[in-house]
Design an enzyme around this catalytic site. Structure first.
Site, PDB file in Angstrom:
ATOM      1  N   GLU A   1      35.503   8.421 -24.997  1.00 14.73           N
ATOM      2  CA  GLU A   1      36.002   8.157 -25.124  1.00 14.73           C
ATOM      3  C   GLU A   1      37.783   7.486 -26.185  1.00 14.73           C
ATOM      4  O   GLU A   1      38.339   6.737 -25.493  1.00 14.73           O
ATOM      5  CB  GLU A   1      35.517   6.876 -25.873  1.00 14.73           C
ATOM      6  CG  GLU A   1      35.792   6.634 -27.467  1.00 14.73           C
ATOM      7  CD  GLU A   1      34.968   7.734 -27.485  1.00 14.73           C
ATOM      8  OE1 GLU A   1      34.247   7.551 -27.423  1.00 14.73           O
ATOM      9  OE2 GLU A   1      35.007   7.359 -29.380  1.00 14.73           O
TER      10      GLU A   1
ATOM     11  N   LYS B   1      24.658   8.561 -27.190  1.00 14.42           N
ATOM     12  CA  LYS B   1      24.312   9.881 -28.198  1.00 14.42           C
ATOM     13  C   LYS B   1      22.534   9.094 -29.009  1.00 14.42           C
ATOM     14  O   LYS B   1      22.573   8.646 -28.937  1.00 14.42           O
ATOM     15  CB  LYS B   1      25.441   9.271 -29.357  1.00 14.42           C
ATOM     16  CG  LYS B   1      26.836   9.771 -28.952  1.00 14.42           C
ATOM     17  CD  LYS B   1      28.031   9.644 -30.661  1.00 14.42           C
ATOM     18  CE  LYS B   1      29.388   9.872 -30.334  1.00 14.42           C
ATOM     19  NZ  LYS B   1      29.331  11.094 -29.537  1.00 14.42           N
TER      20      LYS B   1
ATOM     21  N   ASP C   1      31.144   8.354 -23.391  1.00 20.50           N
ATOM     22  CA  ASP C   1      31.117   9.102 -24.816  1.00 20.50           C
ATOM     23  C   ASP C   1      33.024  10.064 -25.022  1.00 20.50           C
ATOM     24  O   ASP C   1      33.496  10.377 -26.332  1.00 20.50           O
ATOM     25  CB  ASP C   1      30.500  10.051 -24.802  1.00 20.50           C
ATOM     26  CG  ASP C   1      29.663  10.181 -26.460  1.00 20.50           C
ATOM     27  OD1 ASP C   1      30.698   9.398 -26.864  1.00 20.50           O
ATOM     28  OD2 ASP C   1      29.135  10.786 -27.183  1.00 20.50           O
TER      29      ASP C   1
ATOM     30  N   ASP D   1      34.455   7.222 -37.076  1.00 20.05           N
ATOM     31  CA  ASP D   1      35.712   7.633 -35.956  1.00 20.05           C
ATOM     32  C   ASP D   1      36.717   6.970 -35.085  1.00 20.05           C
ATOM     33  O   ASP D   1      37.273   6.823 -34.774  1.00 20.05           O
ATOM     34  CB  ASP D   1      34.442   7.029 -34.083  1.00 20.05           C
ATOM     35  CG  ASP D   1      34.231   8.428 -33.405  1.00 20.05           C
ATOM     36  OD1 ASP D   1      35.143   9.595 -33.380  1.00 20.05           O
ATOM     37  OD2 ASP D   1      34.551   8.372 -32.258  1.00 20.05           O
TER      38      ASP D   1
ATOM     39  N   LYS E   1      43.396   7.807 -33.774  1.00 24.71           N
ATOM     40  CA  LYS E   1      42.172   6.971 -32.666  1.00 24.71           C
ATOM     41  C   LYS E   1      41.537   6.110 -34.001  1.00 24.71           C
ATOM     42  O   LYS E   1      41.017   6.556 -34.910  1.00 24.71           O
ATOM     43  CB  LYS E   1      41.362   8.290 -32.828  1.00 24.71           C
ATOM     44  CG  LYS E   1      39.755   7.575 -32.235  1.00 24.71           C
ATOM     45  CD  LYS E   1      39.153   9.057 -31.293  1.00 24.71           C
ATOM     46  CE  LYS E   1      37.817   8.797 -31.555  1.00 24.71           C
ATOM     47  NZ  LYS E   1      36.478   9.499 -30.762  1.00 24.71           N
TER      48      LYS E   1
ATOM     49  N   ARG F   1      40.157   9.511 -26.180  1.00 22.18           N
ATOM     50  CA  ARG F   1      41.347  10.069 -25.312  1.00 22.18           C
ATOM     51  C   ARG F   1      41.522   8.682 -24.446  1.00 22.18           C
ATOM     52  O   ARG F   1      43.257   9.310 -23.913  1.00 22.18           O
ATOM     53  CB  ARG F   1      40.955  11.671 -24.437  1.00 22.18           C
ATOM     54  CG  ARG F   1      39.735  11.422 -23.635  1.00 22.18           C
ATOM     55  CD  ARG F   1      39.333  12.242 -23.586  1.00 22.18           C
ATOM     56  NE  ARG F   1      38.071  13.322 -23.941  1.00 22.18           N
ATOM     57  CZ  ARG F   1      37.809  14.550 -24.090  1.00 22.18           C
ATOM     58  NH1 ARG F   1      37.887  15.098 -23.028  1.00 22.18           N
ATOM     59  NH2 ARG F   1      36.973  14.635 -24.827  1.00 22.18           N
TER      60      ARG F   1
ATOM     61  N   ASP G   1      31.302   4.328 -32.643  1.00 24.62           N
ATOM     62  CA  ASP G   1      31.857   5.302 -31.222  1.00 24.62           C
ATOM     63  C   ASP G   1      29.973   5.095 -31.044  1.00 24.62           C
ATOM     64  O   ASP G   1      28.982   6.361 -31.877  1.00 24.62           O
ATOM     65  CB  ASP G   1      32.117   6.356 -30.800  1.00 24.62           C
ATOM     66  CG  ASP G   1      31.878   7.425 -29.997  1.00 24.62           C
ATOM     67  OD1 ASP G   1      31.731   6.776 -28.600  1.00 24.62           O
ATOM     68  OD2 ASP G   1      32.501   8.587 -30.081  1.00 24.62           O
TER      69      ASP G   1
HETATM   70  N1  BES Z   1      34.279  11.144 -32.328  1.00 24.47           N
HETATM   71  C1  BES Z   1      32.813  11.756 -30.755  1.00 24.47           C
HETATM   72  C2  BES Z   1      33.398  13.020 -31.880  1.00 24.47           C
HETATM   73  C3  BES Z   1      32.686  13.758 -32.701  1.00 24.47           C
HETATM   74  C4  BES Z   1      31.724  13.684 -32.707  1.00 24.47           C
HETATM   75  C5  BES Z   1      33.665  13.204 -34.232  1.00 24.47           C
HETATM   76  C6  BES Z   1      30.930  14.446 -34.078  1.00 24.47           C
HETATM   77  C7  BES Z   1      32.775  13.944 -35.476  1.00 24.47           C
HETATM   78  C8  BES Z   1      31.383  14.416 -35.571  1.00 24.47           C
HETATM   79  C9  BES Z   1      34.025  11.434 -29.583  1.00 24.47           C
HETATM   80  O1  BES Z   1      34.427  10.435 -29.552  1.00 24.47           O
HETATM   81  C10 BES Z   1      33.001  12.363 -28.720  1.00 24.47           C
HETATM   82  O2  BES Z   1      31.545  11.340 -27.947  1.00 24.47           O
HETATM   83  N2  BES Z   1      33.227  13.680 -27.491  1.00 24.47           N
HETATM   84  C11 BES Z   1      32.631  13.910 -26.693  1.00 24.47           C
HETATM   85  C12 BES Z   1      33.047  13.980 -26.061  1.00 24.47           C
HETATM   86  C13 BES Z   1      32.612  15.055 -24.779  1.00 24.47           C
HETATM   87  C14 BES Z   1      31.199  14.199 -23.943  1.00 24.47           C
HETATM   88  C15 BES Z   1      33.422  15.236 -23.642  1.00 24.47           C
HETATM   89  C16 BES Z   1      31.547  15.719 -27.782  1.00 24.47           C
HETATM   90  O3  BES Z   1      32.788  15.851 -28.580  1.00 24.47           O
HETATM   91  O4  BES Z   1      30.174  15.017 -27.028  1.00 24.47           O
HETATM   92 ZN    ZN Z   2      34.865   9.254 -30.095  1.00 23.99          ZN
HETATM   93 MN    MN Z   3      32.671   9.548 -28.145  1.00 23.07          MN
END
Ligand code: BES
Ligand code: ZN
Ligand code: MN
Length: 492
Positions: free
Chosen positions: A342, A270, A340, A281, A258, A344, A263
């Site tokens: 994104e 966020k 968010d 990210d 990825k 995947r 992000d």
């Molecule tokens: N890049 C983030 C995940 C992340 C969070 C990485 C904290 C490192 C530290 C990812 O894109 C994300 O935002 N995931 C969300 C998914 C949710 C919306 C289903 C998450 O984990 O909150």
């Molecule tokens: Zn992300």
């Molecule tokens: Mn995200």
């Protein structure tokens, strides 16, 4: 960093001589000059516990100006790895010694540890422990100072050299991964990340890099990656690195990472505290690029490809909406339950592309995919999900061999239903457990019979603490580059 070799640590005219010692006073006997050295300090100043260090002015026992006693813990438990980790701990602190000699008499003879492993871990310990990201610091006295020359003393030179060549390569490319993650997103974006990969490939004979541009992604119908990219003014790319060290007919190992260079969360934005660190990210992409670099540099006899879908997730006027339904490259439609989620989306098109174009014998994808991974396993352990038990074992052994950690999470099919939606083939969120439903989402893009593993590195990509094993303090870890190299070398 220059590595040199000597027979006897006592006669090296260095700024400091590091003397590794096991717990218990008897370990001074590992050195011919040990008795004389021991006179340097009162009995209870140093007991050889793992990671303990004591810097002393030298005496006539050695030619170096300083002596650094380095604790290795109990002899029975010590290994080349724990030696490397102790070294990393010392170099993590930075120091003013330009030329450092390391006496190896006590470690080259360790059980289960050949001199080659000692050379490898010495190089990794010094280079990765001593790592700092300081290109953006203009004040010289704020930069961590590091040795420019290391002399390894008291071991079979040819084997040490071989190990140092290996460890220097893995450390160099792990450091590249760290740099890419530490670089802020105003300097690393899809265009500059692609340029890094192309420049890196140009320097390594046999490694090739091509970059799919936005028009290519449109032609390939990568609707999921392009949906994430819609809100950014910088076009998405897919970076492709190829190394052909194996036989002509052998299908490659594929790494997919990825590469979200920032992000923001998109319209499901966020909160400030959660957005602040999101330059990291692209940690999976950085690890993928760096692993291909190391594999090629080491000329591993294996065919490998690295695929990195890269974009920002931002919110200009064209950004994708919550509730939008998009069509992925696989043809499957996806309702956007959360902008968010994104990563995947970027990955699913990359997985489809990888399978179509390479028919890989195994795919390992890696991503800073879910905050839930950090909750479940923390910052020092990667979440592993896979459809193949043998692959799980091989990855676990690879992580273990290099001193990184992973733990397997299940891909139960009863959680998969949570990705269903009445209005499309699936949605991009599946609720709790968030790391597993993210893995299950990706699995929906894996062909029948395709061996595949997913590594969620959300926590381990960045080390926010005091430093751990070969990791630098408060910066990117470069995990799991060394595990991937080990895996590429050993996977059957
Ligand atoms: N890049 C983030 C995940 C992340 C969070 C990485 C904290 C490192 C530290 C990812 O894109 C994300 O935002 N995931 C969300 C998914 C949710 C919306 C289903 C998450 O984990 O909150
Ligand atoms: Zn992300
Ligand atoms: Mn995200």
């Amino acid at each position: 960093m220059q590595f040199a070799y000597a027979k006897n640590g006592a006669t090296v005219k260095a700024d400091a001589l590091i003397v590794p010692l096991f717990e218990g006073a008897a370990s001074f006997k590992d050195y011919a000059y040990g008795d004389k050295l021991k006179k340097l300090f009162p009995k209870d100043d140093f007991d050889g516990k793992a990671g303990q260090t004591l810097v002393l002015p030298a005496n006539s026992a050695v030619s170096a100006t300083r002596v650094v006693l380095l604790g290795l813990g109990k002899r029975a438990k010590a290994s080349a790895q724990s030696f490397g980790e102790a070294l990393a701990g010392f170099f993590r602190g930075g120091n003013k010694f330009k030329h450092v000699a390391i006496a190896l008499d006590s470690v080259v003879g360790l059980k289960n540890t050949g001199a080659e492993q000692v050379g490898r871990w010495a190089a990794e310990g010094v280079l990765l422990g001593g790592y700092s990201f300081d290109v953006l610091i203009t004040k010289k006295d704020k930069k961590k100072q590091q040795a420019t020359k290391i002399t390894l003393a008291g071991g079979p030179e040819a084997q040490l050299k071989k190990g140092v060549a290996y460890g220097s390569a893995t450390a160099e490319y792990t450091a590249h991964a760290r740099d890419l993650v530490n670089e802020p997103s105003n300097r690393i974006n899809p265009a500059t990340l692609s340029k890094f990969a192309q420049d890196m490939a140009r320097k390594i004979p046999g490694l090739t890099c091509k970059v799919l541009k936005k028009a290519d992604l449109q032609r390939l119908k990568m609707g999921a990656l392009l949906a994430v990219n819609a809100g950014s003014d910088i076009p998405a790319h897919v970076i492709i690195l190829e190394w052909k060290g194996g036989t002509k007919t052998e299908k490659p190992i594929a790494f997919v990472g990825k590469g979200l260079t920032f992000d923001s969360g998109g319209y499901d934005i966020k909160p400030a505290a959660g957005m602040l660190g999101m330059k990291m990210d692209m940690g999976g992409g950085a690890a993928t690029i760096a692993a291909l670099g190391a594999i090629a540099k080491l000329k591993l006899k294996v065919n490998a490809v690295g695929i990195v879908p890269t974009t920002e997730n931002l919110i200009n006027g064209s950004a994708y909406h919550p509730g939008a339904v998009i069509t992925s490259m696989s043809g499957q439609t996806i309702e956007i339950g959360n902008t968010d989620a994104e990563g995947r989306l970027a990955l699913c098109d990359a997985l489809t592309y990888t399978q179509k174009n390479y028919k890989p014998r195994v795919i390992v994808d890696m991503a800073t995919l879910t905050g839930a991974q950090v909750v479940a396993l923390g910052g020092k352990c990667v979440g592993l999900m896979t459809n193949d038990d043998k692959l799980a074992k091989s990855l676990e052994e690879s992580f273990d061999a290099v001193g990184e950690n992973c733990w397997r999470l299940p891909l139960h099919d009863f959680y998969d239903k949570q990705l269903d939606t009445p209005i499309a083939d699936m949605k991009n969120i599946g609720g709790n457990p968030g790391t597993i439903t993210a893995g299950l989402f990706l699995q929906r893009f894996i062909d029948e019979g395709q061996k595949w593993a997913h590594l969620d590195i959300a926590g381990p990509a960045m080390n926010d603490g005091e430093g751990f094993r070969l990791w630098a303090a408060r910066s990117a870890t470069g995990s799991p580059v060394r595990s991937l190299v080990q895996f590429a070398e050993t996977y059957k």
